[in-house]
Design a protein around this motif. Sequence first.
Motif, short mmCIF file in Angstrom:
data_model
loop_
_atom_site.label_atom_id
_atom_site.label_comp_id
_atom_site.label_asym_id
_atom_site.label_seq_id
_atom_site.Cartn_x
_atom_site.Cartn_y
_atom_site.Cartn_z
N LEU A 173 0.44 -0.67 0.08
CA LEU A 173 0.29 -0.20 0.07
C LEU A 173 0.62 1.21 -0.30
N TYR A 218 1.33 -5.40 3.09
CA TYR A 218 1.30 -6.35 4.55
C TYR A 218 1.20 -7.39 4.41
N PHE A 270 5.48 -0.69 8.17
CA PHE A 270 5.62 0.84 7.42
C PHE A 270 7.36 1.17 7.35
N ASN A 281 -1.40 -13.06 10.23
CA ASN A 281 -1.98 -11.69 10.46
C ASN A 281 -2.72 -10.77 9.40
N SER A 282 -1.53 -10.33 8.20
CA SER A 282 -1.62 -9.44 7.71
C SER A 282 -1.89 -8.04 8.10
N LYS A 283 -0.39 -7.99 8.62
CA LYS A 283 -0.64 -6.74 9.34
C LYS A 283 0.60 -5.89 8.51
N LEU A 284 0.33 -4.22 8.48
CA LEU A 284 1.22 -3.52 7.70
C LEU A 284 2.18 -3.16 8.22
#
Lengths: 111, 112
Positions: free
Chosen positions: A34, A92, A101, A96-99
């Motif tokens: 993203l 991602y 950054f 747990n599909s965490k972002l």
Amino acid sequence: EDKVVQSPLSLVVHEGDTVTLNCSYEVTNFRSLLWYKQEKKAPTFLFMLTSSGIEKKSGRLSSILDKKELSSILNITATQTGDSAIYLCAPYTGANSKLTFGKGITLSVRP
Amino acid sequence: DVKVTQSSRYLVKRTGEKVFLECVQDMDHENMFWYRQDPGLGLRLIYFSYDVKMKEKGDIPEGYSVSREKKERFSLILESASTNQTSMYLCASSYDTNQPQHFGDGTRLSIL
């Protein structure tokens, strides 16, 4: 450990210039990437990239993902002063599909 | 449009105080997140929640706890505030995993 590197850290351009912002990642279980734009307050969502080689476009902004090179670029054409902001990329990852950054790229567009 | 609302834009507290940061979203999103943002370090995930009464630790949970009693509300708690918790705190929500997260405007918290 997941790692996201954005470059350059900052840049200054003049109105009308074209800029390319880079994001590279080394993460486990990559799902998508993203891009966000952050002015003075909340990061606002720009693009979500899942497939390699398919360009996403919104006005003067476009972005593409290269899964082979583990990287993405964000292009801004005909820059305007309103494009001045911090640009964040975040893949991602994980079960747990965490972002995760990157540190962000500070873009300053001078009149 | 998704609306994520954080209760305070600016907050000043003293060392040792218990601090509550509140976040509410109006889009019936399943997932909610708390981040802190510091110069040179970017956004780092503190805690997240995929359902009511459910919580998971992020990358930097030490010194924090969270509460999610209702789907729309996710609270971040600093049990005993310390000066190294001075930061910008951002709340986010998403409809599902692997969907864009939408952010609130942030709370700039200063611990004196």
